[in-house]
Write a protein that holds these residues in place. Structure first.
Motif, mmCIF file in Angstrom:
data_model
loop_
_atom_site.group_PDB
_atom_site.id
_atom_site.type_symbol
_atom_site.label_atom_id
_atom_site.label_comp_id
_atom_site.label_asym_id
_atom_site.label_seq_id
_atom_site.Cartn_x
_atom_site.Cartn_y
_atom_site.Cartn_z
ATOM 1 N N ALA A 144 1.063 -0.996 0.092
ATOM 2 C CA ALA A 144 -0.288 0.075 0.121
ATOM 3 C C ALA A 144 1.295 1.465 -0.156
ATOM 4 C CB ALA A 144 -1.098 -0.120 1.279
ATOM 5 N N PRO A 145 0.453 2.357 -0.383
ATOM 6 C CA PRO A 145 0.882 3.560 -0.434
ATOM 7 C C PRO A 145 1.546 4.189 0.672
ATOM 8 C CG PRO A 145 -1.447 4.336 -1.419
ATOM 9 C CD PRO A 145 -1.319 2.568 -1.199
ATOM 10 N N THR A 146 2.295 4.388 1.404
ATOM 11 C CA THR A 146 3.102 4.478 2.672
ATOM 12 C C THR A 146 3.887 6.389 2.543
ATOM 13 O OG1 THR A 146 5.052 3.703 2.513
ATOM 14 C CG2 THR A 146 2.737 2.366 3.258
ATOM 15 N N ALA A 147 4.707 6.302 3.558
ATOM 16 C CA ALA A 147 5.131 7.774 4.178
ATOM 17 C C ALA A 147 5.646 7.227 5.279
ATOM 18 C CB ALA A 147 4.433 8.730 4.469
ATOM 19 N N GLY A 148 7.367 7.936 5.581
ATOM 20 C CA GLY A 148 7.826 8.289 6.239
ATOM 21 C C GLY A 148 8.457 6.669 6.272
ATOM 22 N N ALA A 149 8.883 6.698 5.503
ATOM 23 C CA ALA A 149 9.692 4.727 6.423
ATOM 24 C C ALA A 149 11.538 4.555 6.260
ATOM 25 C CB ALA A 149 9.703 3.845 4.300
ATOM 26 N N VAL A 150 11.388 3.753 6.973
ATOM 27 C CA VAL A 150 12.561 3.399 7.508
ATOM 28 C C VAL A 150 13.292 2.018 7.474
ATOM 29 C CG1 VAL A 150 12.737 5.482 9.527
ATOM 30 C CG2 VAL A 150 11.277 3.081 10.182
ATOM 31 N N ALA A 166 9.325 -0.382 8.849
ATOM 32 C CA ALA A 166 8.191 0.183 9.064
ATOM 33 C C ALA A 166 8.037 1.339 8.339
ATOM 34 C CB ALA A 166 8.496 0.550 10.421
ATOM 35 N N ALA A 167 6.551 2.459 8.732
ATOM 36 C CA ALA A 167 5.821 3.056 7.026
ATOM 37 C C ALA A 167 5.149 3.367 8.255
ATOM 38 C CB ALA A 167 6.281 3.060 6.082
#
Length: 345
Positions: free
Chosen positions: A256-262, A278-279
């Motif tokens: 799925a679309p994510t943001a802030g991935a680490v 993680a995101a």
């Protein structure tokens, strides 16, 4: 409940008032005789730190049992559960939390006719997770219980009577759900949750017990697979359940679309690293693979549905740190929610 009277119940048409119907009034003796008689039992569900279920071998039957037995006359079921564990395993405890209450029908197969089994109400209590010291404190009696074994949940149907295995798995799912005591009929929930409907834990969990390593995978190491702790706005994470097997999996980071991935960390297996990302989820597209159901679950529930060994605690701690870093709330434990295939939250 019928209205009771100390007088004999008049026959219909024998001068009774018109508003009285036959059978509405009963003497206490008649009412008592009309009530169904059922046995009452209590068992305790105990797991070890790896999520395996304690079952015991006994000298009077071939299949395994949860610790427990009959509730004595005038005894509270929770008191019976504590007494049975003390008598059978030599371990003192108090188990107030009920996981399930099961109605067992009188026509249950393989019960000897001479027992005149009338049916039973059986209470399943939460014995918690026992560490190695508590397991080592077990002292078996001179007779009846011949040994204990911690079994993978998926192995219970092969080790136990069919109804006992259904009940144990339903109680274990109720514990993971965290939604209170499940009401069962012959081991089956009357109101199944998503974990029940999908048959979660009916197949063996895939072991991933290698040590947890925080941070990105080093460039020199091959990456075998990547999976993601993908956080919904309420702090829960996306979890995939294989419909054919009930196996639980973290999704790929691209689910799925994510943001802030680490890059959260990795485990090093025989054929390369199992990498974790993680995101924060920014949307949920329609389901692309009908073979999988999509659930939202707490990180703790994902941990309990997985066979990660002690390193799973280190991964869980990293997940909580990532959730805080992403400014997401800590969600309460509620039953995992199955998401619609349409992709709507």
């Amino acid at each position: 409940m019928p209205q009771l009277t100390d007088e004999a119940v008049p026959e219909q048409g024998a001068g009774t008032d018109e508003h009285l119907r036959a059978g509405t009034w009963m003497t206490p003796e008649a009412y008592g005789a009309s009530r169904a008689a059922l046995w009452t039992g209590a068992v305790v569900l105990v797991t070890d730190v790896d999520g395996r279920v304690l079952v015991q071998s006994v000298d009077y039957r071939a299949d395994r049992l949860l610790p427990g037995g009959a509730v004595d006359a005038g005894e509270a079921p929770s008191a019976a559960a504590a007494r049975e564990v003390r008598e059978e395993l030599g371990v003192d405890g108090y188990y107030p939390r009920g996981l399930a209450v099961d109605w067992i029908p009188a026509d249950t197969p393989d019960i000897p006719a001479g027992m005149r089994f009338p049916g039973e109400i059986l209470h399943v209590y939460d014995g918690g997770t026992w560490n190695q010291d508590r397991i080592d404190s077990v002292r078996l009696p001179a007779q009846e219980v011949t040994g204990i074994h911690f079994a993978e949940p998926a192995d219970l149907p092969a080790l136990m009577d069919a109804g006992d295995a259904r009940r144990a798995l339903s109680a274990l799912r109720a514990r993971i759900n965290g939604c209170g005591t499940a009401v069962l009929e012959d081991g089956r929930p009357t109101v199944p949750t998503a974990l029940d409907r999908l048959g979660v834990l009916r197949t063996r969990r895939e072991p991933q017990r290698d040590a947890w390593n925080p941070g990105p995978v080093p460039a020199r190491l091959p990456v075998r697979d990547r999976s993601g702790w993908l956080f919904a706005p309420d702090g829960r994470v996306l979890l995939l359940i294989a419909r054919a097997t009930g196996a639980a999996h973290l999704p790929p980071p691209t689910a799925a679309p994510t943001a802030g991935a680490v890059e959260l960390g990795y485990r090093l297996g025989d054929q390369g690293a199992h990498a974790r990302t993680a995101a924060r989820l920014t949307g949920l597209p329609p389901a692309s693979d009908p073979a999988y159901a999509r659930l939202l679950a707490t990180a703790e529930q994902v941990r309990e549905l997985s066979d990660w060994g002690r390193a799973g605690d280190d991964e869980l701690a990293a997940v909580h740190t990532a959730r805080t870093h992403l400014s997401l709330p800590s969600p309460p434990r509620t039953p995992p929610t199955e998401l619609p295939d349409s992709g709507t939250w």
